[in-house]
Design a protein around this motif. Sequence first.
Motif, PDB file in Angstrom:
ATOM      1  N   ILE A   1       0.834  -1.198   0.000  1.00  0.00           N
ATOM      2  CA  ILE A   1       0.000   0.000   0.000  1.00  0.00           C
ATOM      3  C   ILE A   1       0.869   1.249   0.000  1.00  0.00           C
ATOM      4  N   VAL A   2       1.898   1.262   0.825  1.00  0.00           N
ATOM      5  CA  VAL A   2       2.761   2.442   0.925  1.00  0.00           C
ATOM      6  C   VAL A   2       3.524   2.657  -0.380  1.00  0.00           C
ATOM      7  N   ARG A   3       4.006   1.571  -1.003  1.00  0.00           N
ATOM      8  CA  ARG A   3       4.742   1.712  -2.259  1.00  0.00           C
ATOM      9  C   ARG A   3       3.878   2.327  -3.348  1.00  0.00           C
ATOM     10  N   ARG A   4       2.603   1.994  -3.374  1.00  0.00           N
ATOM     11  CA  ARG A   4       1.713   2.588  -4.369  1.00  0.00           C
ATOM     12  C   ARG A   4       1.325   4.017  -4.006  1.00  0.00           C
ATOM     13  N   ALA A   5       1.176   4.272  -2.718  1.00  0.00           N
ATOM     14  CA  ALA A   5       0.791   5.623  -2.293  1.00  0.00           C
ATOM     15  C   ALA A   5       1.921   6.626  -2.486  1.00  0.00           C
ATOM     16  N   VAL A   6       3.156   6.161  -2.435  1.00  0.00           N
ATOM     17  CA  VAL A   6       4.304   7.060  -2.577  1.00  0.00           C
ATOM     18  C   VAL A   6       4.325   7.718  -3.959  1.00  0.00           C
ATOM     19  N   TRP A   7       3.730   7.053  -4.963  1.00  0.00           N
ATOM     20  CA  TRP A   7       3.728   7.624  -6.309  1.00  0.00           C
ATOM     21  C   TRP A   7       2.974   8.938  -6.373  1.00  0.00           C
ATOM     22  N   ALA A   8       2.095   9.202  -5.432  1.00  0.00           N
ATOM     23  CA  ALA A   8       1.351  10.470  -5.428  1.00  0.00           C
ATOM     24  C   ALA A   8       2.123  11.595  -4.763  1.00  0.00           C
ATOM     25  N   LEU A   9       3.200  11.285  -4.053  1.00  0.00           N
ATOM     26  CA  LEU A   9       3.929  12.320  -3.319  1.00  0.00           C
ATOM     27  C   LEU A   9       4.613  13.354  -4.211  1.00  0.00           C
ATOM     28  N   PRO A  10       5.193  12.989  -5.368  1.00  0.00           N
ATOM     29  CA  PRO A  10       5.803  14.041  -6.196  1.00  0.00           C
ATOM     30  C   PRO A  10       4.826  15.129  -6.623  1.00  0.00           C
ATOM     31  N   PHE A  11       3.565  14.762  -6.892  1.00  0.00           N
ATOM     32  CA  PHE A  11       2.569  15.767  -7.264  1.00  0.00           C
ATOM     33  C   PHE A  11       2.277  16.704  -6.087  1.00  0.00           C
ATOM     34  N   ALA A  12       2.182  16.117  -4.881  1.00  0.00           N
ATOM     35  CA  ALA A  12       1.972  16.949  -3.698  1.00  0.00           C
ATOM     36  C   ALA A  12       3.189  17.812  -3.413  1.00  0.00           C
ATOM     37  N   LEU A  13       4.381  17.283  -3.684  1.00  0.00           N
ATOM     38  CA  LEU A  13       5.600  18.052  -3.465  1.00  0.00           C
ATOM     39  C   LEU A  13       5.654  19.272  -4.384  1.00  0.00           C
TER      40      LEU A  13
ATOM     41  N   LEU B   1       4.196  22.057   4.051  1.00  0.00           N
ATOM     42  CA  LEU B   1       4.602  21.062   3.065  1.00  0.00           C
ATOM     43  C   LEU B   1       4.618  19.662   3.668  1.00  0.00           C
ATOM     44  N   ALA B   2       5.138  19.544   4.897  1.00  0.00           N
ATOM     45  CA  ALA B   2       5.144  18.242   5.571  1.00  0.00           C
ATOM     46  C   ALA B   2       3.722  17.745   5.812  1.00  0.00           C
ATOM     47  N   VAL B   3       2.824  18.659   6.206  1.00  0.00           N
ATOM     48  CA  VAL B   3       1.418  18.281   6.408  1.00  0.00           C
ATOM     49  C   VAL B   3       0.791  17.833   5.101  1.00  0.00           C
ATOM     50  N   LEU B   4       1.086  18.532   4.017  1.00  0.00           N
ATOM     51  CA  LEU B   4       0.525  18.177   2.714  1.00  0.00           C
ATOM     52  C   LEU B   4       1.001  16.803   2.266  1.00  0.00           C
ATOM     53  N   LEU B   5       2.277  16.511   2.443  1.00  0.00           N
ATOM     54  CA  LEU B   5       2.807  15.209   2.041  1.00  0.00           C
ATOM     55  C   LEU B   5       2.195  14.080   2.862  1.00  0.00           C
ATOM     56  N   LEU B   6       2.096  14.283   4.177  1.00  0.00           N
ATOM     57  CA  LEU B   6       1.538  13.245   5.030  1.00  0.00           C
ATOM     58  C   LEU B   6       0.051  13.044   4.756  1.00  0.00           C
ATOM     59  N   ARG B   7      -0.688  14.128   4.537  1.00  0.00           N
ATOM     60  CA  ARG B   7      -2.110  13.998   4.209  1.00  0.00           C
ATOM     61  C   ARG B   7      -2.306  13.269   2.886  1.00  0.00           C
ATOM     62  N   THR B   8      -1.450  13.551   1.914  1.00  0.00           N
ATOM     63  CA  THR B   8      -1.536  12.849   0.634  1.00  0.00           C
ATOM     64  C   THR B   8      -1.276  11.359   0.812  1.00  0.00           C
ATOM     65  N   LEU B   9      -0.255  11.023   1.592  1.00  0.00           N
ATOM     66  CA  LEU B   9       0.072   9.621   1.828  1.00  0.00           C
ATOM     67  C   LEU B   9      -1.071   8.887   2.525  1.00  0.00           C
ATOM     68  N   LEU B  10      -1.657   9.519   3.541  1.00  0.00           N
ATOM     69  CA  LEU B  10      -2.752   8.885   4.271  1.00  0.00           C
ATOM     70  C   LEU B  10      -4.008   8.774   3.412  1.00  0.00           C
ATOM     71  N   SER B  11      -4.313   9.793   2.628  1.00  0.00           N
ATOM     72  CA  SER B  11      -5.518   9.776   1.794  1.00  0.00           C
ATOM     73  C   SER B  11      -5.439   8.679   0.742  1.00  0.00           C
ATOM     74  N   VAL B  12      -4.316   8.627   0.026  1.00  0.00           N
ATOM     75  CA  VAL B  12      -4.163   7.605  -1.011  1.00  0.00           C
ATOM     76  C   VAL B  12      -4.144   6.212  -0.395  1.00  0.00           C
ATOM     77  N   SER B  13      -3.525   6.068   0.771  1.00  0.00           N
ATOM     78  CA  SER B  13      -3.495   4.756   1.440  1.00  0.00           C
ATOM     79  C   SER B  13      -4.893   4.308   1.829  1.00  0.00           C
ATOM     80  N   ALA B  14      -5.722   5.223   2.314  1.00  0.00           N
ATOM     81  CA  ALA B  14      -7.093   4.859   2.687  1.00  0.00           C
ATOM     82  C   ALA B  14      -7.890   4.405   1.475  1.00  0.00           C
TER      83      ALA B  14
ATOM     84  N   LEU C   1      -6.629   3.115  -1.343  1.00  0.00           N
ATOM     85  CA  LEU C   1      -6.071   1.839  -1.799  1.00  0.00           C
ATOM     86  C   LEU C   1      -6.529   0.684  -0.917  1.00  0.00           C
ATOM     87  N   ILE C   2      -6.617   0.916   0.382  1.00  0.00           N
ATOM     88  CA  ILE C   2      -7.112  -0.134   1.278  1.00  0.00           C
ATOM     89  C   ILE C   2      -8.570  -0.430   0.990  1.00  0.00           C
TER      90      ILE C   2
END
Length: 267
Positions: A75-87, A116-129, A131-132
């Motif tokens: 799940i995390v490996r797939r969610a990480v792909w969304a982080l560059p857009f949030a970055l 920026l840290a909040v945006l990255l973490l929110r993106t990771l959690l949102s995409v993970s939810a 995907l689950i």
Amino acid sequence: MADIRSKINELYALEQLAAGQTALHRLHPLGKLLVTFVYLICLLSLDSCALHRLAPFLFYPILCAALASVPLGMIVRRAVWALPFALLAGLGNVYFSRAPVLQIGSFTVSAGMLSLAVLLLRTLLSVSAVLILVSVTPFAQLTAQLHRLHLPEILIALTEMTYRYLGILTEEAVNLLTAFRLRSKGRQWPNLREFAPLAGQLLLRSADRAERVYNAMQCRCQSLGRRYVPSPAWRPADGIFLILGAGSAVLFREWDIMTAIGELFPW
């Protein structure tokens, strides 16, 4: 080509996990969809600099992945792909919001860095939810519940066709890359100059393939409208899951639990 073929198999690995038989898999798809929706709304509506308030929202994806026997690493490996857009979306905050908010030794954390840290973490959690949700619920049942919620038919149809089109696009990309390697005297990947015509060919080939698939669907009287997909009956366990899942998300949104814990147990 074995490595590329394995990527195609991984594309729908989450859908294969949806056929599991855990307690979370057996819950009503509408309840899981509503809990995920409330979770996303509560998570995304938090203050842009409230990094500490995101900590309680970590429990939902971790707990659901454990209960459903879904590999959290996948799940995390797939969610990480969304982080560059949030970055890219949050880099401007680092430049424009330079007001200091935190001092860690000799390093000063600005408001832009924190947002920026909040945006990255929110993106990771949102995409993970999300995907689950896909990994514990068959895709056909999810779209059936979207029909039940009276979302526009065209929006649901586009979602289904986009989801299925990814496999066609990947298969055509593999065929193009195979042909390129057979004709390029040992080279594995095209350079930047060769990428543009290959991308155009990929678009044309995948569109033609998708057109043939659509024609085959029409020959079999396939309709883009609502289709009957059986779903399990609503049980007391579904109501409990909905109350606990949505209620905890609303509680974490309205109550700063991390600050309350810090006041009860000071350092």
